[in-house]
Scaffold this motif. Structure first.
Motif, PDB file in Angstrom:
ATOM      1  N   GLU A 253     -13.030  10.454   4.746  1.00 28.19           N
ATOM      2  CA  GLU A 253     -12.426  10.437   2.788  1.00 28.19           C
ATOM      3  C   GLU A 253     -14.106   9.283   2.774  1.00 28.19           C
ATOM      4  O   GLU A 253     -13.828   8.197   3.231  1.00 28.19           O
ATOM      5  N   SER A 254     -14.702   9.652   1.830  1.00 29.47           N
ATOM      6  CA  SER A 254     -15.880   8.798   1.389  1.00 29.47           C
ATOM      7  C   SER A 254     -14.763   7.490   1.065  1.00 29.47           C
ATOM      8  O   SER A 254     -16.516   6.427   0.480  1.00 29.47           O
ATOM      9  N   ASP A 255     -14.078   7.050   0.276  1.00 31.43           N
ATOM     10  CA  ASP A 255     -13.426   5.579  -0.052  1.00 31.43           C
ATOM     11  C   ASP A 255     -12.212   5.315   0.819  1.00 31.43           C
ATOM     12  O   ASP A 255     -11.975   3.974   0.404  1.00 31.43           O
ATOM     13  N   ILE A 256     -12.526   5.636   1.915  1.00 31.82           N
ATOM     14  CA  ILE A 256     -11.872   4.827   3.050  1.00 31.82           C
ATOM     15  C   ILE A 256     -12.531   3.996   4.157  1.00 31.82           C
ATOM     16  O   ILE A 256     -13.793   4.325   4.645  1.00 31.82           O
ATOM     17  N   SER A 273      -6.696   5.408   7.059  1.00 34.97           N
ATOM     18  CA  SER A 273      -6.200   6.686   6.997  1.00 34.97           C
ATOM     19  C   SER A 273      -5.770   7.742   5.359  1.00 34.97           C
ATOM     20  O   SER A 273      -4.829   6.759   4.257  1.00 34.97           O
ATOM     21  N   ILE A 274      -5.616   8.822   5.306  1.00 32.35           N
ATOM     22  CA  ILE A 274      -4.533   9.389   4.322  1.00 32.35           C
ATOM     23  C   ILE A 274      -3.571  10.181   4.458  1.00 32.35           C
ATOM     24  O   ILE A 274      -3.901  11.251   5.334  1.00 32.35           O
ATOM     25  N   ASP A 275      -3.050  10.100   3.410  1.00 29.94           N
ATOM     26  CA  ASP A 275      -1.313  11.346   3.838  1.00 29.94           C
ATOM     27  C   ASP A 275      -2.376  12.276   2.972  1.00 29.94           C
ATOM     28  O   ASP A 275      -3.299  12.153   2.170  1.00 29.94           O
ATOM     29  N   ARG A 276      -2.050  13.830   3.500  1.00 31.86           N
ATOM     30  CA  ARG A 276      -2.491  15.232   3.098  1.00 31.86           C
ATOM     31  C   ARG A 276      -1.575  16.027   2.437  1.00 31.86           C
ATOM     32  O   ARG A 276       0.152  16.041   2.994  1.00 31.86           O
ATOM     33  N   ASP A 277      -1.838  16.795   1.260  1.00 35.09           N
ATOM     34  CA  ASP A 277      -0.513  17.614   1.209  1.00 35.09           C
ATOM     35  C   ASP A 277      -1.063  18.792   1.465  1.00 35.09           C
ATOM     36  O   ASP A 277      -1.711  19.255   1.171  1.00 35.09           O
ATOM     37  N   GLY A 289       1.063  15.651   7.601  1.00 35.50           N
ATOM     38  CA  GLY A 289      -0.048  14.604   6.781  1.00 35.50           C
ATOM     39  C   GLY A 289       0.818  13.293   6.708  1.00 35.50           C
ATOM     40  O   GLY A 289      -0.182  12.857   5.929  1.00 35.50           O
ATOM     41  N   THR A 290       1.719  13.421   6.574  1.00 36.17           N
ATOM     42  CA  THR A 290       2.396  11.812   6.180  1.00 36.17           C
ATOM     43  C   THR A 290       1.901  10.764   7.387  1.00 36.17           C
ATOM     44  O   THR A 290       2.290   9.723   8.472  1.00 36.17           O
ATOM     45  N   HIS A 291       0.774  10.721   7.284  1.00 38.07           N
ATOM     46  CA  HIS A 291      -0.167   9.821   8.574  1.00 38.07           C
ATOM     47  C   HIS A 291      -0.065   8.455   8.428  1.00 38.07           C
ATOM     48  O   HIS A 291      -0.132   7.585   9.478  1.00 38.07           O
ATOM     49  N   VAL A 292      -0.348   8.310   7.090  1.00 38.37           N
ATOM     50  CA  VAL A 292      -0.437   6.539   7.136  1.00 38.37           C
ATOM     51  C   VAL A 292       0.253   5.246   7.561  1.00 38.37           C
ATOM     52  O   VAL A 292       1.016   5.202   8.780  1.00 38.37           O
ATOM     53  N   PHE A 320      -2.619   1.893  -0.279  1.00 42.57           N
ATOM     54  CA  PHE A 320      -1.544   3.274   0.363  1.00 42.57           C
ATOM     55  C   PHE A 320      -2.893   4.762  -0.015  1.00 42.57           C
ATOM     56  O   PHE A 320      -3.165   4.421  -1.432  1.00 42.57           O
ATOM     57  N   HIS A 321      -3.614   5.533   0.912  1.00 39.87           N
ATOM     58  CA  HIS A 321      -4.537   6.348   0.480  1.00 39.87           C
ATOM     59  C   HIS A 321      -3.404   7.223   0.262  1.00 39.87           C
ATOM     60  O   HIS A 321      -3.064   7.907   1.602  1.00 39.87           O
ATOM     61  N   GLU A 322      -3.955   8.215  -0.123  1.00 36.70           N
ATOM     62  CA  GLU A 322      -3.108   9.948  -0.078  1.00 36.70           C
ATOM     63  C   GLU A 322      -4.252  10.613  -1.323  1.00 36.70           C
ATOM     64  O   GLU A 322      -4.229  10.050  -2.606  1.00 36.70           O
TER      65      GLU A 322
END
Length: 356
Positions: A253-256, A273-277, A289-292, A320-322
């Protein structure tokens, strides 16, 4: 802010000693916010998810064999490949020793989950441990880490095509060759991935993997190449796509931020890291997807990650990134914008020629 050193122990041999000088929270702050029961695996729950996945996989095979229709085969491939991926996630818990408190049971279920989908359990478990111990570290991370701009410019065309355009099929190659710039096979005890003391673990996983390949070869000899294609190869490809897709999106992700040198710490890397839905797929693939929260607390069972995530989000705030963006948009955007990081800098971000 004063330096605050926190030691966090977990069964994955990750024992980071945090010197937090730039984050407004510590590892202990996050741990204290999470209900204690979230860290306790339940053998009953863990086995339920394992046997649930096995049952669904068996039912899908029974239906496909009964219908034997080209109208249904493509649907079967997608569904069965998704269930292979779900079974992989169960083995993923085993690899982190979060399936249960019993190592023998974790390793048994890990082999039963991973060997049928051609994953060498111990080989993958150990390399995945390396990834978790070095997440967000450009120099030492194990998978899906960025290359520098100069490395990108020197990269052969074939390697660029594999890394940036057909990356959703990368996993089998990774098992044999690792990521670009690193060497070693997941099947060889002499690989730099492994310690001498892990020799017999690797031999065991490799032997089981070879046995599974031999079994598939026997079935193919008995029933033909079309059997292999319909019953195994196509679901396996869907599984590989899922594995590469989800892992790519966890860390691309470009802002991670990514870190070099002494600016990296375990906690900084873990929250990079980033959470994804994934919508209705979330429960099917065990909320991976709850990766953080998973990266911060490796020994937490997958079925407790949602509760833990809700507990740490208020403390982490903007750290926290999601993303709630549709998955296909995230893949497309990150594939175009995340090609390399600057050659210099201790805290850097992905960019690409499209942005320059």
């Amino acid at each position: 802010m004063q330096s605050n050193t926190v030691a966090f122990n977990n069964p994955d041999d990750c024992e980071p000693s945090e010197d937090i000088t730039k984050l407004p929270f510590t590892l202990q702050d996050l741990k204290a916010a999470i209900p204690a029961e979230c860290f306790q695996p339940s053998v009953t729950k863990s086995l339920f998810y394992f046997f649930r996945d096995i049952l669904i996989i068996g039912l899908l095979y029974a239906v496909a064999n009964y219908l034997d229709s080209w109208y249904f085969w493509p649907v079967f491939w997608v569904m069965q490949g998704t269930m292979f991926w779900a079974l992989f996630v169960v083995g993923h818990d085993c690899g982190h020793q979060s399936f249960s408190k019993h190592k023998w049971l974790n390793d048994l279920i890990g082999h039963l989950s991973h060997t049928p989908i051609l994953v060498p359990y111990h080989g993958w478990r150990i390399s995945h441990r390396t990834h978790h111990k070095n997440t967000g570290n450009i120099d030492n991370d194990e998978s899906w880490y960025p290359v520098s701009e100069s490395q990108y410019k020197e990269m052969p065309l074939v390697q660029k095509l594999g890394r940036y355009y057909v990356f959703l099929l990368a996993y089998p190659v990774y098992l044999f060759k690792r990521s670009p710039g690193k060497e070693g096979s997941h099947f060889s005890p002499s690989s730099p991935l492994f310690k001498p003391s892990e020799k017999w673990d690797i031999i065991t996983s490799t032997a089981l993997w070879i046995g599974m390949v031999a079994l598939l070869g026997f079935f193919t000899f008995q029933w033909g190449w079309m059997w292999l294609l319909k019953y195994y190869a196509m679901p396996y490809i869907v599984f590989v796509i899922w594995l590469d897709l989800v892992t790519f999106l966890h860390h691309t992700e470009s802002d991670i931020p990514w870190y070099r040198g002494e600016d990296w710490t375990f906690l900084k890397g873990a929250i990079s890291s980033i959470d994804r839905d994934y919508g209705f797929i979330n429960h099917i693939h065990h909320d991976i997807g709850t990766h953080v929260a998973h990266h911060i607390f490796l020994n937490m069972p997958h079925y407790n990650l949602l509760k833990a995530t809700e507990a740490i989000k208020p403390i982490m705030g903007e750290y926290f990134h999601e993303s709630k963006e549709p998955i296909w948009k995230s893949v497309w955007r990150s594939a175009l914008s995340c090609h390399f990081v600057p050659d210099t800098g201790s805290k850097v971000y992905y960019t690409s020629n499209h942005q320059k």
